[in-house]
Write a protein that holds these residues in place. Structure first.
Motif, mmCIF file in Angstrom:
data_model
loop_
_atom_site.group_PDB
_atom_site.id
_atom_site.type_symbol
_atom_site.label_atom_id
_atom_site.label_comp_id
_atom_site.label_asym_id
_atom_site.label_seq_id
_atom_site.Cartn_x
_atom_site.Cartn_y
_atom_site.Cartn_z
ATOM 1 N N LYS A 2 31.141 44.444 45.362
ATOM 2 C CA LYS A 2 32.469 43.980 44.967
ATOM 3 C C LYS A 2 33.353 43.766 46.190
ATOM 4 O O LYS A 2 33.155 44.389 47.234
ATOM 5 C CB LYS A 2 33.136 44.981 44.042
ATOM 6 C CG LYS A 2 32.432 45.155 42.703
ATOM 7 C CD LYS A 2 33.247 46.028 41.788
ATOM 8 C CE LYS A 2 32.519 46.364 40.518
ATOM 9 N NZ LYS A 2 32.309 45.295 39.603
ATOM 10 N N ALA A 6 43.382 39.106 45.764
ATOM 11 C CA ALA A 6 44.772 39.211 45.320
ATOM 12 C C ALA A 6 45.487 37.929 45.715
ATOM 13 O O ALA A 6 44.889 37.031 46.325
ATOM 14 C CB ALA A 6 45.444 40.425 45.960
ATOM 15 N N ASP A 57 48.327 40.486 41.446
ATOM 16 C CA ASP A 57 47.067 40.104 40.799
ATOM 17 C C ASP A 57 45.850 40.654 41.541
ATOM 18 O O ASP A 57 44.902 39.936 41.846
ATOM 19 C CB ASP A 57 46.973 38.583 40.650
ATOM 20 C CG ASP A 57 45.837 38.143 39.726
ATOM 21 O OD1 ASP A 57 45.399 38.946 38.880
ATOM 22 O OD2 ASP A 57 45.371 36.996 39.865
ATOM 23 N N THR A 59 42.441 42.214 42.031
ATOM 24 C CA THR A 59 41.251 42.161 41.188
ATOM 25 C C THR A 59 40.017 42.575 41.970
ATOM 26 O O THR A 59 39.803 42.111 43.088
ATOM 27 C CB THR A 59 41.027 40.711 40.687
ATOM 28 O OG1 THR A 59 42.236 40.228 40.097
ATOM 29 C CG2 THR A 59 39.905 40.628 39.704
ATOM 30 N N VAL A 61 36.264 41.971 42.374
ATOM 31 C CA VAL A 61 35.452 40.794 42.084
ATOM 32 C C VAL A 61 33.979 41.104 42.341
ATOM 33 O O VAL A 61 33.628 41.541 43.446
ATOM 34 C CB VAL A 61 35.903 39.606 42.974
ATOM 35 C CG1 VAL A 61 35.042 38.391 42.736
ATOM 36 C CG2 VAL A 61 37.378 39.298 42.739
ATOM 37 N N GLU A 77 36.769 32.915 40.384
ATOM 38 C CA GLU A 77 36.871 33.442 41.747
ATOM 39 C C GLU A 77 36.303 32.466 42.772
ATOM 40 O O GLU A 77 36.774 32.413 43.902
ATOM 41 C CB GLU A 77 36.203 34.806 41.842
ATOM 42 C CG GLU A 77 36.802 35.856 40.927
ATOM 43 C CD GLU A 77 38.306 36.041 41.106
ATOM 44 O OE1 GLU A 77 38.821 35.866 42.235
ATOM 45 O OE2 GLU A 77 38.975 36.377 40.111
#
Length: 102
Positions: A2, A6, A57, A59, A61, A77
């Motif tokens: 991951k 943002a 935001d 996140t 991913v 993404e």
């Protein structure tokens, strides 16, 4: 695996958490968490930056590594990494094309 994505609060640009917990402008410079402990750490750094009004935001991913490049699993993404999808001569894709031509 991951990464943290943002949007920078000052201009809305998509950014990724990179080495040294610094926000970077290209997905290829993102720090890839390869285990649960590192995922939790980068998520906490993203949450702290959100609370400090640096980014929005935030996140986590899911990504793969393909031919040495970071490849998000979700289309959303991938689009964020490439830049606006409205025209290839603006945004990140235009800057990337100029860098590759040089």
């Amino acid at each position: 695996m991951k990464i943290v994505a943002a949007n920078r609060l000052t201009d809305g640009e998509t950014v990724w958490l990179g080495a040294g917990d610094r926000w970077v402008d290209t997905i290829d410079a993102a720090h890839v968490a390869r285990d649960a402990e590192d995922e939790a750490r980068i998520a906490a750094v993203g949450s702290a930056a959100l609370a400090a009004n640096i980014v929005i935001d935030v996140t986590l991913v899911d990504v793969d590594i393909a031919e040495g490049r970071i490849l998000p699993k979700r289309l959303r993404e991938r689009i964020r990494a490439g830049g606006p999808s409205i025209h290839p001569e603006i945004g990140k894709q235009a800057r990337n094309a100029a860098q590759h031509a040089a």
